[in-house]
Design an enzyme around this catalytic site. Sequence first.
Site, short mmCIF file in Angstrom:
data_model
loop_
_atom_site.label_atom_id
_atom_site.label_comp_id
_atom_site.label_asym_id
_atom_site.label_seq_id
_atom_site.Cartn_x
_atom_site.Cartn_y
_atom_site.Cartn_z
N HIS A 126 0.87 -1.17 0.00
CA HIS A 126 0.00 0.00 0.00
C HIS A 126 0.91 1.22 0.00
O HIS A 126 2.03 1.17 0.51
CB HIS A 126 -0.88 0.06 1.25
CG HIS A 126 -1.73 -1.15 1.47
ND1 HIS A 126 -1.88 -1.75 2.71
CD2 HIS A 126 -2.49 -1.88 0.61
CE1 HIS A 126 -2.69 -2.78 2.60
NE2 HIS A 126 -3.08 -2.90 1.34
N GLU A 137 -4.20 -4.51 -4.41
CA GLU A 137 -5.66 -4.55 -4.40
C GLU A 137 -6.21 -3.12 -4.36
O GLU A 137 -6.85 -2.71 -3.40
CB GLU A 137 -6.18 -5.39 -3.21
CG GLU A 137 -5.22 -5.50 -2.01
CD GLU A 137 -5.42 -4.40 -0.98
OE1 GLU A 137 -6.08 -3.40 -1.30
OE2 GLU A 137 -4.90 -4.54 0.13
#
Length: 366
Positions: free
Chosen positions: A258, A296
Amino acid sequence: MQDHRSPAREFAAFPASGRPLRVVDHDGVVTVEAPGGEAVGFALSRDGGTLRPTSAPPADPAAFRDAMLAALEAVFAWSPERETVAVEAAGCEAGLDVLVASGVLARDDGRLLARADTLMQQPALWLARGDASPFPERFVLTGDRRHPLRRPKPAGVVYARHIPWLGETLTFRTATVEDDLDAFHRWMNDPRVAAFWSESGDLAHHRRYLEGLIADPHMVPMIGAFDGVPFAWFEIYWAKENRLGPFYDADDYDRGWHVAVGEASRRGGASIGAWLPSLVHFMLLDDPRTRRIVGEPAASHVQQIRNLERSGFARLKTFDFPHKRAALVSLSRERFFADRLWLPASSREAAAPAEAASPLPLAGAA
């Protein structure tokens, strides 16, 4: 009389020895200099395709290895289209044998060749811990997830890479509450970051968040910096024991990430073309058993996914987390090195001013 000499080219390398090396090319005379150490000289052919040591190798074999690695990294950086460089071994065969053994050089029809794709897999050039052996494999359980026991978390700078098209050095270092709470707090309360992360809050909230990540053995929180100035927050995770693990067939050594780019001046294409491939590069070097990098991003973030695809990631499917609808993206180790994805996605992206580039402010954001 007019001076027809080309301007000198410079490069910086950061081997695991901890001594930064300065590489200078004056019309084919290449010098690798270490602080307080002797310089090592090379001759580079006019077409950039052959490198030849011109000075006696240093008494320390490790110093010669570092100098040769730094010179090769610089030559490939100066000529990014080049796939191989021939190395002439006259007078220093013994010093080059160790590079053959490690895969930096390969014997080919009586010549020694360095390949860009195998050079980029040498951790000693970029990782602070160098080419240490992979962590021994022993399987453990985290809840109902069976996975390899992970290496103890590193401390300090873990990766350094000179970015020629920016003229800056990119580093990743592990985050600490003492050093990074204030910047993390400011970044998470930035409206653009908060729109994706939903982690705005007071200082106490962010302290708890950092302490939780630092204590979590499957996560490594990191700070990205250009020339020592922090610009982004990264969370590197092992996918097998992450929330993403149940949503696909996760391998034991898959890595994910992330990021929140906190500094607006670093949200453009020129910076992205540096930090995104370097982040993937770090994860692939950190453990050679990592065959795949996953992410994601929010499925609705079309521009973000488009940029990831341009950087080599493939969109595999769309699925539902409890907190968002996400796209599963993946990049294989083989493709990253075979397709030379450590370079920017395009020359336009590398050359464009940050403010004019297509934005990718929160690639891989939670």
